[in-house]
Design a protein around this motif. Structure first.
Motif, short mmCIF file in Angstrom:
data_model
loop_
_atom_site.label_atom_id
_atom_site.label_comp_id
_atom_site.label_asym_id
_atom_site.label_seq_id
_atom_site.Cartn_x
_atom_site.Cartn_y
_atom_site.Cartn_z
N ILE A 1 0.86 -1.19 0.00
CA ILE A 1 0.00 0.00 0.00
C ILE A 1 0.90 1.23 0.00
O ILE A 1 1.71 1.41 0.91
N LEU B 1 -1.93 0.89 -4.96
CA LEU B 1 -1.76 -0.45 -4.43
C LEU B 1 -1.08 -1.32 -5.48
O LEU B 1 -1.49 -1.31 -6.65
N SER C 1 -5.94 1.50 6.65
CA SER C 1 -5.13 0.31 6.39
C SER C 1 -5.16 -0.56 7.64
O SER C 1 -5.15 -0.05 8.76
#
Length: 410
Positions: A67, A137, A384
Motif C-alpha cells: 500500500i 496499491l 489500512s
C-alpha cells in the motif's frame, strides 16, 4: 491474463467517454497495479476510470508490493541511481526510489529496475488527474475494490458542535516524544440539523495494527517519568536512562535492582503510576503526511492474523449522509519469526469471503477514540489494517506505507 490490446482499447474508450474520462472523475481515486497481469487500473470507488499496460521490475529488481501513496510529482525527472535515465511524469511512491513514470519501452513483461513504467501518453494523462496523497496499491494478483459495510467503520461526525480537545488520553504518534494528551484538530461541522457534516478538510490516513513490545515499553517509560524516575526519551527503546530508572524503582520497592523488566515488575510499576496495561491493538492517524495521534484498541482472537486490508472512504451527496467505504485485501505472508513474536498461530486468508468484515468484527474501539477520528473524517480518508506496523518506508513526508510479502518465507 487480460491482453494488452484490451487494456489499451479500454483506456482509449474511457478517455473518449465524457462520463468516465479523466476530466470527469467524480471523487478520490485509487490506482491498482497487478504484477501478474502487468496492468494498471484507476478506480473511483468500485468504478473503473481507466486501464493501461505497465512494465514492473525485472528479476533482481522486483517492484515491491503493498500500500503506497503518491509522495511527489515531477513533470521532468531523471534517475538519481541509473545514469540520469529520464523518468517523465514521475510520481514517487517511496523515498527509496520506487515511482510511476512514463517510458517509450513498456514491454509485456517485467523490465524495469523496480519502478512501474507506463506508456508515455498514459503517463501524461495520469499525471494530470492525480495529486499528492492518491493511493497506489501494488499486488501480484489482480484485486478489485468493493463496498464494505461494517459497524466498526468510521462515519462522518453529526453536525453538532464537538469540543476541540479529547478528554481521552490519546498518545502522540511514535515519532513524537512524551506521553501527554495531544491536541486534535477538529473539522468544523456544517450542514443542517440532524445531517452529517461534509468536510472539506484534508483526508486522514488511519492504520490499525497490533501493539508490540515497543508500545509496552513506552507505557513503562511513561510510568517511570510520572513517578519521577527520569527514564529519558519516551520512545519505546530501553536505553541506559530507562534501565537506570528501573533500577531506582526496584530499589525503592525493596526488590533486586537488576534493571530487568518482567511482567510482574511491569504490573507493579503501572499500578503504582495509576496506569492500565496497554491494549493489544492500536490505531494511528496521520494527516498531510504528518502523524497526529495514536490510541489503543482491543483485538479479539489475537492468535489469528488480521491480514492486510485497505479501505477508502467516499462521501458526497450521491452516497448519502453516511458515505461508503470501498476495500480490498492484499496477500501478505508473515515470516515465521514475526508470527512467533506476535503470537499468531492462524494465517490470514486474503481470498476469504467477507474477510475484511470478519477482521473488523474482531476489533473494539472506545467511543471517545471513535468520536475523535470521526471528527476528522473527510472524503478520501483511508484505513489500512496490518498485523505489523509500517516499516522503514513510513516516515517524514509519507502516509502509512505497508510493504507486503506475497510469497511464504520462513
Amino acid at each position: 491474463m487480460v491482453s494488452r490490446f484490451a487494456l489499451t482499447a479500454s483506456f482509449v474508450a474511457l478517455l473518449l467517454s465524457p462520463a468516465t474520462g479523466f476530466a470527469g472523475s467524480r471523487g478520490p481515486l485509487q490506482i491498482i497495479v497487478s504484477k501478474d497481469q502487468q496492468s494498471l487500473v484507476v478506480y473511483d470507488g468500485d468504478a473503473v476510470i481507466a486501464t493501461s499496460p505497465v512494465s514492473t521490475g525485472k528479476a533482481g529488481h522486483a517492484t515491491p508490493t503493498g500500500i503506497f501513496s503518491i509522495l511527489e510529482k515531477r513533470r521532468h525527472h531523471k534517475s538519481n541511481i541509473y545514469s540520469n535515465a529520464p523518468m517523465p511524469f514521475m510520481q514517487r511512491l517511496t523515498w527509496s526510489g520506487i515511482a510511476l513514470h512514463g517510458s517509450n519501452h513498456v514491454p509485456d513483461y517485467p523490465a524495469s529496475h523496480g519502478c512501474v513504467r507506463l506508456p508515455s501518453a498514459f503517463a501524461a494523462s495520469l499525471y494530470k488527474m492525480t495529486e499528492r496523497g492518491v493511493h497506489v496499491l501494488i499486488s501480484d494478483r489482480q484485486i478489485t475494490p468493493a463496498e464494505v459495510k461494517s459497524a466498526l467503520l468510521f462515519r462522518p461526525a453529526p453536525s453538532e458542535i464537538l469540543p476541540p480537545l479529547s478528554d481521552v488520553p490519546l498518545r502522540p504518534a511514535i515519532s513524537q516524544a512524551g506521553d501527554t494528551p495531544v491536541e486534535v484538530a477538529m473539522t468544523e461541522p456544517a450542514g443542517g440539523a440532524g445531517g452529517a457534516a461534509k468536510s472539506t478538510a484534508e483526508p486522514i490516513r488511519i492504520l490499525i495494527t497490533r501493539s508490540d513490545a515497543r508500545d509496552a515499553m513506552r507505557e513503562v517509560q511513561a510510568s517511570l517519568e510520572f513517578l519521577g524516575y527520569a527514564p529519558g526519551t519516551i520512545d519505546g527503546h530501553p536505553g541506559p536512562a530507562t534501565i537506570a530508572a528501573l533500577r531506582a524503582f526496584q530499589a525503592s520497592e525493596g526488590l533486586e535492582s537488576d534493571g530487568k523488566l518482567t511482567p510482574e515488575l511491569t504490573d507493579r510499576l503501572l499500578r503504582k503510576a495509576g496506569r492500565t496495561p496497554p491494549q493489544n491493538g492500536k490505531i494511528l492517524v496521520r494527516q498531510g503526511f504528518k502523524p497526529l495521534f495514536e490510541a489503543g484498541l482491543t483485538i479479539d482472537k489475537p492468535e489469528e492474523a488480521l491480514g492486510t486490508h485497505f479501505l477508502q472512504f467516499r462521501h458526497n451527496e450521491e452516497e448519502g449522509a453516511e458515505g461508503k467505504w470501498f476495500g480490498v485485501s492484499l496477500e501478505n505472508h508473515l515470516p515465521a519469526s514475526t508470527k512467533k513474536r506476535l503470537g499468531i498461530s492462524t494465517d490470514a486468508d486474503p481470498f476469504a469471503y467477507n474477510g475484511i468484515q470478519r477482521t473488523l468484527a474482531r476489533m473494539t474501539i472506545s467511543d471517545d477514540v471513535r468520536r475523535r477520528v470521526e471528527g476528522l473524517l473527510a472524503e478520501g480518508s483511508s484505513l489500512s489494517i496490518a498485523d505489523t506496523e509500517s516499516g522503514l518506508e513510513t516516515g517524514e513526508g509519507t502516509d502509512f506505507i505497508t510493504i507486503t510479502r506475497t510469497r511464504p518465507r520462513d
